[in-house]
Write a protein that holds these residues in place. Structure first.
Motif: not given
Ligand SMILES: NC(=O)C1=CN([C@@H]2O[C@H](COP(=O)(O)OP(=O)(O)OC[C@H]3O[C@@H](n4cnc5c(N)ncnc54)[C@H](O)[C@@H]3O)[C@@H](O)[C@H]2O)[C@H](O)CC1
Ligand code: K
Length: 427
Positions: A77-81, A52-53, A100-104, A69-73
């Motif tokens: 396979g990381w769970r990114v908040r 988790r990151a 990033w907004l396209a991912l989370g 960083v968030a996108r690469y993690l």
């Protein structure tokens, strides 16, 4: 430890970055992508198993790096908040934010949101980098203090905190945290790892920098190659930017001397070496008490103070004089000691009560901080009572270090020499 690395001020870094982008050979977006990818890569080297990151993104390009960083993690396979601001950053960071907004989602960058989430394996601090212009305030200051342990235990975050370019709030030109008290226990964020870009900045290496940055990795984001390509014969960069040629030179006192017993030389060298511990300050570097003579006998004291400064003692912290005006203790004469350490003067004649009191205070201070004592026996010949007082200052046996003498070779000071010889020290 950095050897031979260039150190750039934030202004030089910005100038190089702008010139590289203006040359058309690299874009800001590419630099940001490489910066964020480098941070994510360093995280994955240290935490190979996806976990988790929590990524904290600020208002500028440092925040832009955070989105990368968030996108690469996330892709690894990381769970990114992600916690960020509801602002419109510059075009590069805005683009990274949109990706990033396209991912989370982006959660609010507040201490409550940070505390509410599940515990993370890694916290990424991408709030401020080289663009810090004033002390953080409000929610961001609260978040930074929380990361620094205001919630009770700073060590809890330290092992999991990765700083992008620098721990946020650190001024990369000075190594200070503007607007924050400089004292132990202040809740400044301390990272396990700092990934900085292209070159170290002074703030990574000065003041609170080393302690708060933790392990420092300098990631190449392509600007070094650009500089080599665009360097003129006269050392300037194209468009007239000065090519900075400052080198980090670190003193190494462990210089082997074949004339001496190597094991003893090593142990002596380690007692002289500057404190390595992060957060060291002038008192933790020890304390040098220099008892010097009046004007005609001032040289030894001055040399001793200078030598103590160079080996990193809290030199000049107690610099006692027998007479006023005594050569080594006048600020002008003791300029390097008083600039870099604290130069105290025991006013007056050491044989008189006021002088004795001042010297006594110096002695107590020196004992408390564990230091070296030096005295110039040159003044003994001239000031009998003062010398008797000073003799009492130098402890007969010191637990931790050498007793040094700033003496003149011909000094008529048999008692001092005898005492030092008895304690196993060369006079
Ligand atoms: N080295 C390089 O070549 C690259 C570095 N990159 C990253 O970019 C940042 C520097 O970006 P910049 O936008 O100039 O600065 P910041 O992100 O640190 O923040 C600026 C932003 O924040 C505002 N601000 C400043 N202080 C405060 C404050 N106390 N409170 C609130 N707001 C504040 C300011 O007004 C700006 O809006 C560098 O560190 C690297 O991480 C590039 O990504 C790649 C190239
Ligand atoms: K940061």
């Amino acid at each position: 430890m950095l050897h031979g690395a260039e150190i750039l001020t934030t202004e030089e870094m910005r100038a190089i970055e702008s010139a590289a982008m203006a040359s058309g050979q690299v874009t800001g977006l590419e630099l940001m992508e490489r910066a964020g990818r480098a941070v994510a890569g360093q995280i994955r080297l240290r935490w190979p198993k996806p976990g988790r990151a929590t990524v904290l993104c600020g208002p500028g390009n440092n925040g832009g790096d955070g989105y990368v960083v968030a996108r690469y993690l996330h892709q690894a396979g990381w769970r990114v908040r992600l916690l960020g601001l509801d602002n419109t950053p510059g075009p590069d960071a805005a683009r990274m934010k949109a990706e990033w907004l396209a991912l989370g989602p982006i959660l609010p960058l507040t201490r409550d949101a940070l505390r509410a989430g599940p515990d993370a394996d890694v916290y990424v601090d991408a709030i401020f980098g080289t663009g810090l212009t004033r002390p953080p305030q409000g929610e961001i200051a609260a978040i930074l203090a929380y990361l620094g342990g205001s919630g009770g235990d700073w060590a809890c975050f330290r092992e999991r905190l990765v700083a992008v370019d620098c721990p946020s709030g650190l001024c990369l030109d000075s190594g200070a945290f503007p607007g924050r008290p400089r004292k132990p226990g202040s809740h400044d964020p301390r990272a396990r790892l700092t990934v900085a870009f292209d070159s170290p900045k002074p703030g990574h290496l000065l003041e609170r920098g080393p302690e708060c940055c933790g392990e420092l990795v300098i990631a190449d984001i392509g600007l070094a190659a650009w500089r080599v390509r665009n360097r003129n014969a006269d050392g300037t960069l194209s468009r007239g930017i000065r090519y900075p040629a400052v080198e980090a030179i670190w003193p190494d006192f462990a210089i082997p001397d074949s004339r001496r017993n190597p094991a003893r030389a090593r142990s002596e060298a380690s007692s002289l070496r500057k404190e390595q511990a992060g957060g060291g300050h002038k008192f933790s570097h020890g304390h040098a008490l220099i008892v010097a003579g009046g004007r005609p006998a001032a040289g030894g004291g001055r040399l001793s103070a200078r030598a103590a400064l160079r080996i990193g003692r809290g030199a000049g912290d107690a610099c006692a004089a027998i007479r006023r005006p005594a050569g080594p203790c006048r600020p002008a004469r003791c300029a390097d000691a008083s600039r870099r350490g604290r130069c105290r003067r025991a006013a007056g004649h050491a044989g008189r009560p006021a002088g004795q009191r001042a010297l006594h205070r110096s002695r107590l201070r020196g004992r408390a901080r564990g230091g070296a004592a030096a005295r110039d026996p040159g003044r003994r010949a001239r000031h009998g009572s003062g010398c008797r007082c000073a003799d009492r200052l130098v402890p007969r046996s010191r637990p931790d270090g050498a007793v040094a003498q700033g003496l003149r070779a011909d000094a008529p000071c048999g008692r001092v020499r005898a005492r030092l010889s008895r304690s196993g020290r060369a006079p």
